[in-house]
Design a protein around this motif. Structure first.
Motif, PDB file in Angstrom:
ATOM      1  N   PRO A  47      19.455  -5.922 -15.246  1.00  0.00           N
ATOM      2  CA  PRO A  47      18.485  -4.946 -15.740  1.00  0.00           C
ATOM      3  C   PRO A  47      19.097  -3.868 -16.634  1.00  0.00           C
ATOM      4  N   TYR A  48      18.360  -3.514 -17.657  1.00  0.00           N
ATOM      5  CA  TYR A  48      18.624  -2.385 -18.536  1.00  0.00           C
ATOM      6  C   TYR A  48      17.276  -1.717 -18.745  1.00  0.00           C
ATOM      7  N   SER A  49      17.239  -0.553 -19.374  1.00  0.00           N
ATOM      8  CA  SER A  49      15.961   0.144 -19.507  1.00  0.00           C
ATOM      9  C   SER A  49      15.759   0.693 -20.907  1.00  0.00           C
ATOM     10  N   VAL A  50      14.598   0.410 -21.487  1.00  0.00           N
ATOM     11  CA  VAL A  50      14.203   1.087 -22.716  1.00  0.00           C
ATOM     12  C   VAL A  50      13.292   2.279 -22.416  1.00  0.00           C
ATOM     13  N   GLU A  51      12.960   2.496 -21.142  1.00  0.00           N
ATOM     14  CA  GLU A  51      12.147   3.648 -20.754  1.00  0.00           C
ATOM     15  C   GLU A  51      12.993   4.758 -20.152  1.00  0.00           C
ATOM     16  N   LEU A  52      13.849   4.426 -19.178  1.00  0.00           N
ATOM     17  CA  LEU A  52      14.774   5.428 -18.637  1.00  0.00           C
ATOM     18  C   LEU A  52      15.985   5.450 -19.578  1.00  0.00           C
ATOM     19  N   ASN A  53      15.744   5.990 -20.748  1.00  0.00           N
ATOM     20  CA  ASN A  53      16.636   5.868 -21.898  1.00  0.00           C
ATOM     21  C   ASN A  53      16.540   7.178 -22.677  1.00  0.00           C
ATOM     22  N   ASP A  54      17.655   7.874 -22.837  1.00  0.00           N
ATOM     23  CA  ASP A  54      17.595   9.198 -23.448  1.00  0.00           C
ATOM     24  C   ASP A  54      17.022   9.173 -24.856  1.00  0.00           C
ATOM     25  N   LEU A  55      17.282   8.101 -25.606  1.00  0.00           N
ATOM     26  CA  LEU A  55      16.777   8.018 -26.970  1.00  0.00           C
ATOM     27  C   LEU A  55      15.258   7.964 -26.985  1.00  0.00           C
ATOM     28  N   MET A  56      14.679   7.213 -26.051  1.00  0.00           N
ATOM     29  CA  MET A  56      13.220   7.127 -25.969  1.00  0.00           C
ATOM     30  C   MET A  56      12.624   8.399 -25.375  1.00  0.00           C
ATOM     31  N   LEU A  57      13.242   8.894 -24.299  1.00  0.00           N
ATOM     32  CA  LEU A  57      12.669  10.042 -23.602  1.00  0.00           C
ATOM     33  C   LEU A  57      12.741  11.314 -24.445  1.00  0.00           C
ATOM     34  N   PHE A  58      13.922  11.656 -24.910  1.00  0.00           N
ATOM     35  CA  PHE A  58      14.094  12.896 -25.659  1.00  0.00           C
ATOM     36  C   PHE A  58      13.633  12.755 -27.104  1.00  0.00           C
ATOM     37  N   GLY A  59      13.858  11.570 -27.699  1.00  0.00           N
ATOM     38  CA  GLY A  59      13.526  11.398 -29.109  1.00  0.00           C
ATOM     39  C   GLY A  59      12.067  11.086 -29.344  1.00  0.00           C
ATOM     40  N   ASN A  60      11.547  10.073 -28.682  1.00  0.00           N
ATOM     41  CA  ASN A  60      10.185   9.619 -28.949  1.00  0.00           C
ATOM     42  C   ASN A  60       9.128  10.377 -28.165  1.00  0.00           C
ATOM     43  N   GLN A  61       9.484  10.840 -26.956  1.00  0.00           N
ATOM     44  CA  GLN A  61       8.469  11.406 -26.072  1.00  0.00           C
ATOM     45  C   GLN A  61       8.594  12.912 -25.866  1.00  0.00           C
ATOM     46  N   GLY A  62       9.633  13.526 -26.407  1.00  0.00           N
ATOM     47  CA  GLY A  62       9.769  14.973 -26.287  1.00  0.00           C
ATOM     48  C   GLY A  62      10.008  15.452 -24.871  1.00  0.00           C
ATOM     49  N   THR A  63      10.684  14.639 -24.054  1.00  0.00           N
ATOM     50  CA  THR A  63      10.969  15.004 -22.670  1.00  0.00           C
ATOM     51  C   THR A  63      11.934  16.187 -22.635  1.00  0.00           C
ATOM     52  N   SER A  64      11.704  17.110 -21.714  1.00  0.00           N
ATOM     53  CA  SER A  64      12.612  18.246 -21.544  1.00  0.00           C
ATOM     54  C   SER A  64      13.728  17.878 -20.568  1.00  0.00           C
ATOM     55  N   GLY A  65      14.781  18.716 -20.516  1.00  0.00           N
ATOM     56  CA  GLY A  65      15.874  18.474 -19.578  1.00  0.00           C
ATOM     57  C   GLY A  65      15.417  18.395 -18.139  1.00  0.00           C
ATOM     58  N   PRO A  66      14.644  19.396 -17.640  1.00  0.00           N
ATOM     59  CA  PRO A  66      14.165  19.310 -16.258  1.00  0.00           C
ATOM     60  C   PRO A  66      13.298  18.080 -16.004  1.00  0.00           C
ATOM     61  N   GLU A  67      12.501  17.674 -16.996  1.00  0.00           N
ATOM     62  CA  GLU A  67      11.694  16.466 -16.819  1.00  0.00           C
ATOM     63  C   GLU A  67      12.581  15.227 -16.721  1.00  0.00           C
ATOM     64  N   PHE A  68      13.669  15.198 -17.462  1.00  0.00           N
ATOM     65  CA  PHE A  68      14.605  14.080 -17.373  1.00  0.00           C
ATOM     66  C   PHE A  68      15.151  13.948 -15.953  1.00  0.00           C
ATOM     67  N   VAL A  69      15.555  15.060 -15.352  1.00  0.00           N
ATOM     68  CA  VAL A  69      16.065  15.024 -13.985  1.00  0.00           C
ATOM     69  C   VAL A  69      14.987  14.519 -13.036  1.00  0.00           C
TER      70      VAL A  69
END
Length: 289
Positions: free
Chosen positions: A194-216
């Motif tokens: 398994p690998y992930s394209v969703e639990l992925n910093d490029l997708m989360l921070f880049g495409n979805q605008g996830t914040s640091g606390p949301e990442f945690v």
């Protein structure tokens, strides 16, 4: 084209047991990549992506090798994490200091094409064999051992890639992100891990605008849900990271928080994709005996 796997739902498989009664195997897929200055690639703003040179996007990506990787390494060292490095073979020539840092820490190394500016597509079998042989041999000479795993640039393959990888002695790949457990591919001797394209910093921070606390929170939520599902069979939690994204200064504390949380879980196995593949093979052997 025939897919390199068959359908087998997770509810119809033998139980996977991880070492030390762990319920979730956790690994970090660290993308260590080289980009060409005259080719468009991963961009933070597409408006300049076709320019040569594209100072905006190339500089953003180049931050990872110059600064971000070293900040990320400090976090890994603090929490005893050995990443599984998805390595462009061109890195060996351009960033030897990164290779040496990984050799000193006994990182796991996977082949990740030559450069992430060129996708692994539109190759005839003989040409692809030459490309893959060059990638694998270059990495082996740089890090001191042959890679066992593969992930294509942009998770790309041809119809022949799995077979050619098996011929070169690789035994697993990450390209097909369709499961929470390893499984056998139809190419003999080859696994999907398994690998992930969703639990992925490029997708989360880049495409979805996830914040640091949301990442945690996302990391915690993923772990807690997988742990609930592990009776009777273990799961894999893969976190995909890119030094030019997670290595930004304002995100450093949140990577630390996520790693601290995972390292504190008594039923987590913090490991590498190599070790996951090895242990899963032992499970297969036990099932057939």
């Amino acid at each position: 084209m025939t897919l390199p796997f068959t359908y087998r739902p997770i509810i119809e498989r033998p139980s996977i047991e991880w070492p030390n009664k762990a319920t979730v195997a956790v690994y970090i897929g660290l993308n260590v990549e080289h980009f060409l200055v005259d080719r468009p690639s991963t961009s933070i703003w597409p408006g300049t992506a076709d320019l040569v040179p594209d100072a905006l996007n190339y500089g953003w990506r180049d931050y990872g090798a110059r600064v971000g990787i070293w900040r990320t390494i400090e976090s890994f060292d603090r929490h005893g994490v050995r990443p599984s490095v998805l390595l462009n073979s061109d890195v060996a020539a351009h960033y030897p200091q990164i290779i040496e840092a990984g050799r000193q820490r006994d990182w796991a190394w996977l082949a990740h094409g030559r450069t992430n500016s060129v996708l692994h597509t539109n190759l005839e079998p003989d040409e692809e064999r030459r490309v893959l042989t060059d990638v694998v041999d270059t990495i082996a000479n740089a890090v001191g051992r042959r890679p066992r795993g593969w992930m294509g640039p942009g998770l790309t393959e041809t119809a022949h890639t799995p077979r050619l990888l098996a011929e070169l002695g690789l035994d697993y790949l990450l390209d097909w992100t369709n499961d929470d457990q390893p499984y056998e591919l139809t190419v003999p001797g080859l696994l999907s891990v398994p690998y992930s394209v969703e639990l992925n910093d490029l997708m989360l921070f880049g495409n979805q605008g996830t914040s640091g606390p949301e990442f945690v929170r996302i990391v915690r939520d993923q772990y807690e849900q997988l742990r609930k599902e592990t009776n009777p069979s273990g799961r894999v939690l893969a976190i995909a990271l890119h030094p030019f994204v997670i290595g930004q200064a304002f995100r450093a504390r949140y990577l630390d928080e996520a790693l601290a949380y995972l390292a504190a879980q008594p039923d987590a196995w913090l490991t590498t994709s190599d070790e996951i593949a090895t242990h899963y093979r032992k499970q297969i052997s036990n099932w057939s005996s």
